[in-house]
Design a protein around this motif. Structure first.
Motif, PDB file in Angstrom:
ATOM      1  N   LYS A  36       0.810  -1.219   0.000  1.00  0.00           N
ATOM      2  CA  LYS A  36       0.000   0.000   0.000  1.00  0.00           C
ATOM      3  C   LYS A  36       0.847   1.273   0.000  1.00  0.00           C
ATOM      4  CE  LYS A  36      -3.875   2.247   2.287  1.00  0.00           C
ATOM      5  NZ  LYS A  36      -4.850   2.167   3.371  1.00  0.00           N
ATOM      6  N   PRO A  37       1.862   1.414   0.875  1.00  0.00           N
ATOM      7  CA  PRO A  37       2.667   2.642   0.819  1.00  0.00           C
ATOM      8  C   PRO A  37       3.399   2.815  -0.513  1.00  0.00           C
ATOM      9  CG  PRO A  37       3.139   1.430   2.838  1.00  0.00           C
ATOM     10  CD  PRO A  37       2.262   0.571   1.996  1.00  0.00           C
ATOM     11  N   VAL A  38       3.898   1.726  -1.078  1.00  0.00           N
ATOM     12  CA  VAL A  38       4.598   1.815  -2.360  1.00  0.00           C
ATOM     13  C   VAL A  38       3.612   2.160  -3.475  1.00  0.00           C
ATOM     14  CG1 VAL A  38       6.002   0.536  -4.023  1.00  0.00           C
ATOM     15  CG2 VAL A  38       6.397   0.257  -1.585  1.00  0.00           C
ATOM     16  N   PHE A  39       2.417   1.608  -3.411  1.00  0.00           N
ATOM     17  CA  PHE A  39       1.380   1.923  -4.390  1.00  0.00           C
ATOM     18  C   PHE A  39       0.993   3.402  -4.309  1.00  0.00           C
ATOM     19  CE2 PHE A  39      -3.287   2.176  -5.170  1.00  0.00           C
ATOM     20  CZ  PHE A  39      -3.232   2.028  -6.544  1.00  0.00           C
ATOM     21  N   LEU A  40       0.795   3.911  -3.109  1.00  0.00           N
ATOM     22  CA  LEU A  40       0.439   5.321  -2.943  1.00  0.00           C
ATOM     23  C   LEU A  40       1.585   6.235  -3.379  1.00  0.00           C
ATOM     24  CD1 LEU A  40      -1.504   5.192   0.430  1.00  0.00           C
ATOM     25  CD2 LEU A  40      -2.430   5.427  -1.880  1.00  0.00           C
ATOM     26  N   PHE A  41       2.820   5.846  -3.082  1.00  0.00           N
ATOM     27  CA  PHE A  41       3.966   6.621  -3.555  1.00  0.00           C
ATOM     28  C   PHE A  41       4.021   6.623  -5.082  1.00  0.00           C
ATOM     29  CE2 PHE A  41       8.419   6.692  -4.968  1.00  0.00           C
ATOM     30  CZ  PHE A  41       8.743   7.984  -4.580  1.00  0.00           C
ATOM     31  N   GLY A  42       3.751   5.481  -5.690  1.00  0.00           N
ATOM     32  CA  GLY A  42       3.731   5.404  -7.156  1.00  0.00           C
ATOM     33  C   GLY A  42       2.659   6.291  -7.754  1.00  0.00           C
ATOM     34  N   LEU A  43       1.482   6.333  -7.110  1.00  0.00           N
ATOM     35  CA  LEU A  43       0.421   7.219  -7.596  1.00  0.00           C
ATOM     36  C   LEU A  43       0.814   8.684  -7.450  1.00  0.00           C
ATOM     37  CD1 LEU A  43      -2.831   5.508  -6.284  1.00  0.00           C
ATOM     38  CD2 LEU A  43      -1.970   5.593  -8.616  1.00  0.00           C
ATOM     39  N   PHE A  44       1.410   9.034  -6.312  1.00  0.00           N
ATOM     40  CA  PHE A  44       1.858  10.406  -6.099  1.00  0.00           C
ATOM     41  C   PHE A  44       2.919  10.795  -7.124  1.00  0.00           C
ATOM     42  CE2 PHE A  44       4.961  13.283  -4.128  1.00  0.00           C
ATOM     43  CZ  PHE A  44       4.156  14.404  -3.962  1.00  0.00           C
ATOM     44  N   THR A  46       3.312   9.526 -10.036  1.00  0.00           N
ATOM     45  CA  THR A  46       2.657   9.627 -11.339  1.00  0.00           C
ATOM     46  C   THR A  46       2.042  11.007 -11.527  1.00  0.00           C
ATOM     47  OG1 THR A  46       2.186   7.259 -11.377  1.00  0.00           O
ATOM     48  CG2 THR A  46       0.855   8.643 -12.810  1.00  0.00           C
ATOM     49  N   VAL A  47       1.363  11.510 -10.499  1.00  0.00           N
ATOM     50  CA  VAL A  47       0.752  12.843 -10.590  1.00  0.00           C
ATOM     51  C   VAL A  47       1.822  13.919 -10.762  1.00  0.00           C
ATOM     52  CG1 VAL A  47      -0.580  14.566  -9.306  1.00  0.00           C
ATOM     53  CG2 VAL A  47      -1.309  12.187  -9.317  1.00  0.00           C
ATOM     54  N   CYS A  74       6.049   1.386 -12.242  1.00  0.00           N
ATOM     55  CA  CYS A  74       6.291   0.164 -11.465  1.00  0.00           C
ATOM     56  C   CYS A  74       5.538   0.199 -10.145  1.00  0.00           C
ATOM     57  CB  CYS A  74       7.776  -0.024 -11.213  1.00  0.00           C
ATOM     58  SG  CYS A  74       8.683  -0.392 -12.710  1.00  0.00           S
ATOM     59  N   GLY A  75       5.509   1.369  -9.502  1.00  0.00           N
ATOM     60  CA  GLY A  75       4.816   1.472  -8.222  1.00  0.00           C
ATOM     61  C   GLY A  75       3.309   1.451  -8.364  1.00  0.00           C
ATOM     62  N   SER A  76       2.798   2.198  -9.333  1.00  0.00           N
ATOM     63  CA  SER A  76       1.341   2.309  -9.426  1.00  0.00           C
ATOM     64  C   SER A  76       0.701   1.153 -10.178  1.00  0.00           C
ATOM     65  CB  SER A  76       0.960   3.635 -10.096  1.00  0.00           C
ATOM     66  OG  SER A  76       1.488   3.707 -11.398  1.00  0.00           O
ATOM     67  N   ASN A  77       1.373   0.595 -11.156  1.00  0.00           N
ATOM     68  CA  ASN A  77       0.758  -0.486 -11.928  1.00  0.00           C
ATOM     69  C   ASN A  77       1.156  -1.871 -11.438  1.00  0.00           C
ATOM     70  OD1 ASN A  77      -0.458   1.442 -13.471  1.00  0.00           O
ATOM     71  ND2 ASN A  77       0.827   1.146 -15.249  1.00  0.00           N
ATOM     72  N   VAL A  82      -0.679  -6.265  -7.823  1.00  0.00           N
ATOM     73  CA  VAL A  82      -0.521  -7.310  -6.806  1.00  0.00           C
ATOM     74  C   VAL A  82      -1.302  -6.937  -5.554  1.00  0.00           C
ATOM     75  CG1 VAL A  82       1.153  -8.520  -5.358  1.00  0.00           C
ATOM     76  CG2 VAL A  82       1.694  -8.039  -7.736  1.00  0.00           C
ATOM     77  N   TYR A  83      -1.249  -5.660  -5.173  1.00  0.00           N
ATOM     78  CA  TYR A  83      -1.979  -5.197  -3.994  1.00  0.00           C
ATOM     79  C   TYR A  83      -3.485  -5.363  -4.189  1.00  0.00           C
ATOM     80  CZ  TYR A  83      -3.771  -1.999  -0.439  1.00  0.00           C
ATOM     81  OH  TYR A  83      -4.458  -1.449   0.601  1.00  0.00           O
ATOM     82  N   ALA A  84      -3.983  -5.017  -5.363  1.00  0.00           N
ATOM     83  CA  ALA A  84      -5.421  -5.136  -5.628  1.00  0.00           C
ATOM     84  C   ALA A  84      -5.884  -6.581  -5.588  1.00  0.00           C
ATOM     85  CB  ALA A  84      -5.755  -4.517  -6.989  1.00  0.00           C
ATOM     86  N   VAL A  85      -5.075  -7.470  -6.123  1.00  0.00           N
ATOM     87  CA  VAL A  85      -5.458  -8.881  -6.130  1.00  0.00           C
ATOM     88  C   VAL A  85      -5.371  -9.468  -4.729  1.00  0.00           C
ATOM     89  CG1 VAL A  85      -4.808 -11.150  -7.025  1.00  0.00           C
ATOM     90  CG2 VAL A  85      -4.905  -9.206  -8.554  1.00  0.00           C
ATOM     91  N   GLU A  86      -4.430  -8.992  -3.912  1.00  0.00           N
ATOM     92  CA  GLU A  86      -4.287  -9.531  -2.563  1.00  0.00           C
ATOM     93  C   GLU A  86      -5.428  -9.131  -1.639  1.00  0.00           C
ATOM     94  OE1 GLU A  86      -0.471  -8.283  -1.180  1.00  0.00           O
ATOM     95  OE2 GLU A  86       0.529 -10.050  -1.986  1.00  0.00           O
TER      96      GLU A  86
END
Length: 116
Positions: A36-44, A46-47, A74-77, A82-86
Motif C-alpha cells: 500500500k505505501p509503495v502503491f500510494l507513492f507510485g500514484l503520487f 505519477t501525478v 512500477c509502483g502504481s501499476n 498485486v496489492y489489488a489482487v491480494e
C-alpha cells in the motif's frame, strides 16, 4: 521540428528506461515495506510526473520526467496490481486480476480512439 530525429525517437526509450530502473527497487520495496505505501507513492509520483510533463520546457526535462514516469509505473501499476489482487477474497482473485487488466486495456483503446 526543432529537435533532431534521434532526440525525438529517444522519448519512448527514456520511459522504458525508467520502468527498467523502477522494476529493480519498487517491487522489492513493495515486498519489504508493504504494497500500500509503495502503491500510494507510485500514484503520487505519477501525478507529479504528469504535471512535470505538461510544463517541461526542454528535452532534457522531458527525458527526466519520462524516466520518473517509468519508475512510477512500477509502483502504481505493477505493485498496485498485486496489492489489488491480494485484498480481494481468494475465490474472486482470478476475476479481479482479469478485471484490472481488462479495464486498463479498454482505457488505452478508448484514449487511442479518442485521439484518432
Amino acid at each position: 521540428l526543432c529537435e533532431p530525429a534521434l532526440s525525438i525517437s529517444a522519448i519512448g526509450s527514456f520511459y522504458f528506461l525508467g520502468t527498467f530502473i523502477g522494476s529493480f527497487f519498487m517491487n522489492r520495496l513493495g515486498d519489504t515495506h508493504g504494497r500500500k505505501p509503495v502503491f500510494l507513492f507510485g500514484l503520487f509520483l505519477t501525478v507529479v510526473t504528469m504535471f512535470g510533463l505538461m510544463y517541461a520546457s526542454s528535452i532534457q526535462i522531458l527525458y527526466f520526467m519520462l524516466t520518473l514516469g517509468g519508475i512510477s509505473n512500477c509502483g502504481s501499476n505493477y505493485v498496485g496490481y498485486v496489492y489489488a489482487v491480494e485484498v480481494v477474497p481468494i475465490k474472486n482473485r482470478n476475476f479481479a486480476g482479469l478485471f484490472v487488466f481488462l479495464c486498463f486495456s479498454l482505457m488505452k483503446v478508448s484514449v487511442c480512439l479518442f485521439f484518432w
